[in-house]
Design an enzyme around this catalytic site. Structure first.
Site, PDB file in Angstrom:
ATOM      1  N   GLU A 135       0.867  -1.189   0.000  1.00  0.00           N
ATOM      2  CA  GLU A 135       0.000   0.000   0.000  1.00  0.00           C
ATOM      3  C   GLU A 135       0.900   1.235   0.000  1.00  0.00           C
ATOM      4  OE1 GLU A 135      -3.503  -0.419   2.378  1.00  0.00           O
ATOM      5  OE2 GLU A 135      -3.150   1.545   3.266  1.00  0.00           O
ATOM      6  N   PRO A 193       2.735  10.999  -3.052  1.00  0.00           N
ATOM      7  CA  PRO A 193       3.717  11.895  -2.439  1.00  0.00           C
ATOM      8  C   PRO A 193       3.071  13.202  -2.002  1.00  0.00           C
ATOM      9  CG  PRO A 193       4.042  11.749  -4.828  1.00  0.00           C
ATOM     10  CD  PRO A 193       2.948  10.801  -4.485  1.00  0.00           C
TER      11      PRO A 193
HETATM   12  C1  LIG Z   1      -6.920  -1.134   5.074  1.00  0.00           C
HETATM   13  C2  LIG Z   1      -7.334   0.294   5.357  1.00  0.00           C
HETATM   14  C3  LIG Z   1      -7.073   1.299   4.422  1.00  0.00           C
HETATM   15  C4  LIG Z   1      -7.437   2.627   4.691  1.00  0.00           C
HETATM   16  N1  LIG Z   1      -7.167   3.596   3.744  1.00  0.00           N
HETATM   17  C5  LIG Z   1      -7.560   4.881   3.958  1.00  0.00           C
HETATM   18  C6  LIG Z   1      -7.333   5.889   2.982  1.00  0.00           C
HETATM   19  O1  LIG Z   1      -6.777   5.638   1.911  1.00  0.00           O
HETATM   20  N2  LIG Z   1      -7.745   7.155   3.261  1.00  0.00           N
HETATM   21  C7  LIG Z   1      -8.374   7.470   4.431  1.00  0.00           C
HETATM   22  O2  LIG Z   1      -8.729   8.646   4.618  1.00  0.00           O
HETATM   23  N3  LIG Z   1      -8.619   6.529   5.372  1.00  0.00           N
HETATM   24  C8  LIG Z   1      -8.220   5.248   5.172  1.00  0.00           C
HETATM   25  N4  LIG Z   1      -8.469   4.289   6.130  1.00  0.00           N
HETATM   26  C9  LIG Z   1      -9.061   4.689   7.403  1.00  0.00           C
HETATM   27  C10 LIG Z   1     -10.616   4.668   7.402  1.00  0.00           C
HETATM   28  O3  LIG Z   1     -11.104   5.615   6.493  1.00  0.00           O
HETATM   29  C11 LIG Z   1     -11.060   4.993   8.830  1.00  0.00           C
HETATM   30  O4  LIG Z   1     -10.713   3.955   9.702  1.00  0.00           O
HETATM   31  C12 LIG Z   1     -12.520   5.388   8.997  1.00  0.00           C
HETATM   32  O5  LIG Z   1     -12.671   5.981  10.302  1.00  0.00           O
HETATM   33  C13 LIG Z   1     -13.517   4.235   8.918  1.00  0.00           C
HETATM   34  O6  LIG Z   1     -13.644   3.789   7.636  1.00  0.00           O
HETATM   35  P1  LIG Z   1     -14.532   2.456   7.306  1.00  0.00           P
HETATM   36  O7  LIG Z   1     -14.569   2.357   5.846  1.00  0.00           O
HETATM   37  O8  LIG Z   1     -14.034   1.320   8.103  1.00  0.00           O
HETATM   38  O9  LIG Z   1     -15.960   2.973   7.849  1.00  0.00           O
HETATM   39  P2  LIG Z   1     -17.334   2.216   8.157  1.00  0.00           P
HETATM   40  O10 LIG Z   1     -17.320   0.821   7.733  1.00  0.00           O
HETATM   41  O11 LIG Z   1     -18.401   3.118   7.615  1.00  0.00           O
HETATM   42  O12 LIG Z   1     -17.363   2.232   9.753  1.00  0.00           O
HETATM   43  C14 LIG Z   1     -17.111   3.429  10.474  1.00  0.00           C
HETATM   44  C15 LIG Z   1     -17.689   3.287  11.866  1.00  0.00           C
HETATM   45  O13 LIG Z   1     -19.113   3.300  11.799  1.00  0.00           O
HETATM   46  C16 LIG Z   1     -19.645   2.128  12.403  1.00  0.00           C
HETATM   47  N5  LIG Z   1     -20.850   1.796  11.642  1.00  0.00           N
HETATM   48  C17 LIG Z   1     -20.932   1.237  10.429  1.00  0.00           C
HETATM   49  N6  LIG Z   1     -22.213   1.131  10.045  1.00  0.00           N
HETATM   50  C18 LIG Z   1     -22.968   1.627  11.045  1.00  0.00           C
HETATM   51  C19 LIG Z   1     -24.356   1.825  11.250  1.00  0.00           C
HETATM   52  N7  LIG Z   1     -25.255   1.462  10.344  1.00  0.00           N
HETATM   53  N8  LIG Z   1     -24.762   2.379  12.422  1.00  0.00           N
HETATM   54  C20 LIG Z   1     -23.870   2.779  13.357  1.00  0.00           C
HETATM   55  N9  LIG Z   1     -22.529   2.618  13.217  1.00  0.00           N
HETATM   56  C21 LIG Z   1     -22.086   2.060  12.066  1.00  0.00           C
HETATM   57  C22 LIG Z   1     -18.548   1.082  12.336  1.00  0.00           C
HETATM   58  O14 LIG Z   1     -18.700   0.085  13.354  1.00  0.00           O
HETATM   59  C23 LIG Z   1     -17.328   1.967  12.579  1.00  0.00           C
HETATM   60  O15 LIG Z   1     -17.160   2.222  13.943  1.00  0.00           O
HETATM   61  C24 LIG Z   1      -8.090   2.953   5.905  1.00  0.00           C
HETATM   62  C25 LIG Z   1      -8.355   1.929   6.850  1.00  0.00           C
HETATM   63  C26 LIG Z   1      -7.973   0.618   6.591  1.00  0.00           C
HETATM   64  C27 LIG Z   1      -8.233  -0.446   7.618  1.00  0.00           C
END
Ligand SMILES: Cc1cc2nc3c(=O)[nH]c(=O)nc-3n(C[C@H](O)[C@H](O)[C@H](O)COP(=O)(O)OP(=O)(O)OC[C@H]3O[C@@H](n4cnc5c(N)ncnc54)[C@H](O)[C@@H]3O)c2cc1C
Length: 300
Positions: free
Chosen positions: A18, A22
């Site tokens: 990943e 830059p």
């Molecule tokens: C492998 C990986 C790559 C990443 N890459 C990036 C990146 O490129 N750029 C960046 O900005 N961030 C990145 N992130 C970080 C990510 O954007 C954050 O962790 C963000 O806070 C959550 O994203 P998610 O897609 O897991 O959100 P979601 O799946 O939407 O979950 C977010 C929160 O909401 C909760 N939730 C989900 N559905 C509901 C519902 N219906 N009701 C109530 N609560 C709910 C979940 O339990 C969780 O606590 C990455 C994370 C990982 C693990």
């Protein structure tokens, strides 16, 4: 080629990487210099993170601060196209809910589709630094599962303007994020896994986990996911500790624990060179155990 096909056709554990675009003003050759040696490991895909705008404050004299919104790391789509062209590997752009209306998302996906990109990692994104909770863009998605639904819709030829004629469907394979140590906003790991299941039910085809340093947490997470009925591949995320500072930075940034044994070894290191050696050795041991357990991919 879709990540799910790459995984099902693989005869042994795959390595993937990943990368971050830059900082604005820097050269893409720095990315190539870092990526060239990684090609030895034949990564079939490389993820490119997405960084939304940030609020920054600049001193303007007289005790005044000027608030500005800047994007420090633009270029995700350009880097994906460059990687595809230079290395002939599948790029996996990360796409976010944050900062995107549904229309922005649709337009971004049209660009990716035209470039021949088959895979995306669908994420919500974090809240802006000046916000306590995540605030969706007006007309955008609140949770990653809603973004997954929109992509699945486009894969069926459903665009936002219903009156469009002869819509051409996209064909994205959709990955989502999972958290072996729980997403920091979720009230419990079990509820977080239920929300992960909702992303899978919406159409996600594989999961990439947050980085972790204790394999036990990954194995337990996978067991809990399977018990919840999640059957898709769960790709472990690995990051070797590379500096002494990361001992506090990584838990703060990624909401993960560092096992005592590793933390004590890093504390004992005299400099970053030593810390890096310890970090790499730890990650190596983690990878050996994960490979022996038959993980489909090691995602660095
Ligand atoms: C492998 C990986 C790559 C990443 N890459 C990036 C990146 O490129 N750029 C960046 O900005 N961030 C990145 N992130 C970080 C990510 O954007 C954050 O962790 C963000 O806070 C959550 O994203 P998610 O897609 O897991 O959100 P979601 O799946 O939407 O979950 C977010 C929160 O909401 C909760 N939730 C989900 N559905 C509901 C519902 N219906 N009701 C109530 N609560 C709910 C979940 O339990 C969780 O606590 C990455 C994370 C990982 C693990």
């Amino acid at each position: 080629m879709k990540i799910t096909n790459i995984i099902s056709e693989a005869k042994e554990t795959i390595f993937s990487f990943e990368i971050l675009p830059p900082l604005k003003g820097q050269n893409i050759n720095d990315i190539y210099d870092n990526m060239d040696p990684l090609m030895e490991f034949n990564p079939p895909f490389i993820n490119v993170t997405y960084h939304r705008e940030e609020v920054v404050y600049k001193r303007v004299g007289g005790g005044l601060l000027e608030q500005k919104t800047v994007r420090k790391r633009p270029g995700t789509v350009g880097i994906c196209a460059a990687i595809m062209n230079k290395y002939k590997v599948q790029p996996v752009p990360h796409i976010l809910c944050g900062g995107f209306s549904k229309e922005d998302t649709e337009n971004a996906l049209i660009d990716l589709n035209f470039l021949g990109i088959d895979n995306v990692l669908a994420l919500r994104g974090d809240s802006m630094k000046d916000q306590t909770y995540f605030v969706p863009e007006e007309g955008g998605h609140t949770f990653a599962k809603d973004l997954v639904r929109q992509i699945v819709g486009m894969n069926k030829g459903h665009y936002l303007e219903e009156e469009l004629q002869n819509q051409s469907p996209t064909n994205f394979c959709i990955g989502v994020a999972g958290y072996p140590e729980k997403h920091f906003e979720a009230p419990s790991l079990n509820l977080d896994i239920k929300n992960l299941k909702a992303k899978v039910d919406a159409g996600a085809e594989y999961i990439v986990t947050q980085l972790f340093f204790d394999n036990k947490k990954y194995f337990e997470f996978v067991d809990k996911c399977r018990a919840e009925g999640i059957t898709i591949p769960i790709i472990p995320g690995i990051k070797p500790i590379a500096t002494k500072k990361q001992l506090s930075l990584l838990p703060h940034r990624f909401h993960v624990d560092i096992p005592d044994e590793l933390a004590m070894e890093i504390i004992k290191c005299k400099d970053n060179e030593q810390a890096r050696k310890v970090g790499v050795e730890w990650a190596k041991t983690q990878c050996q155990e994960l490979m022996a357990a038959g993980v489909p991919v090691l995602h660095f």
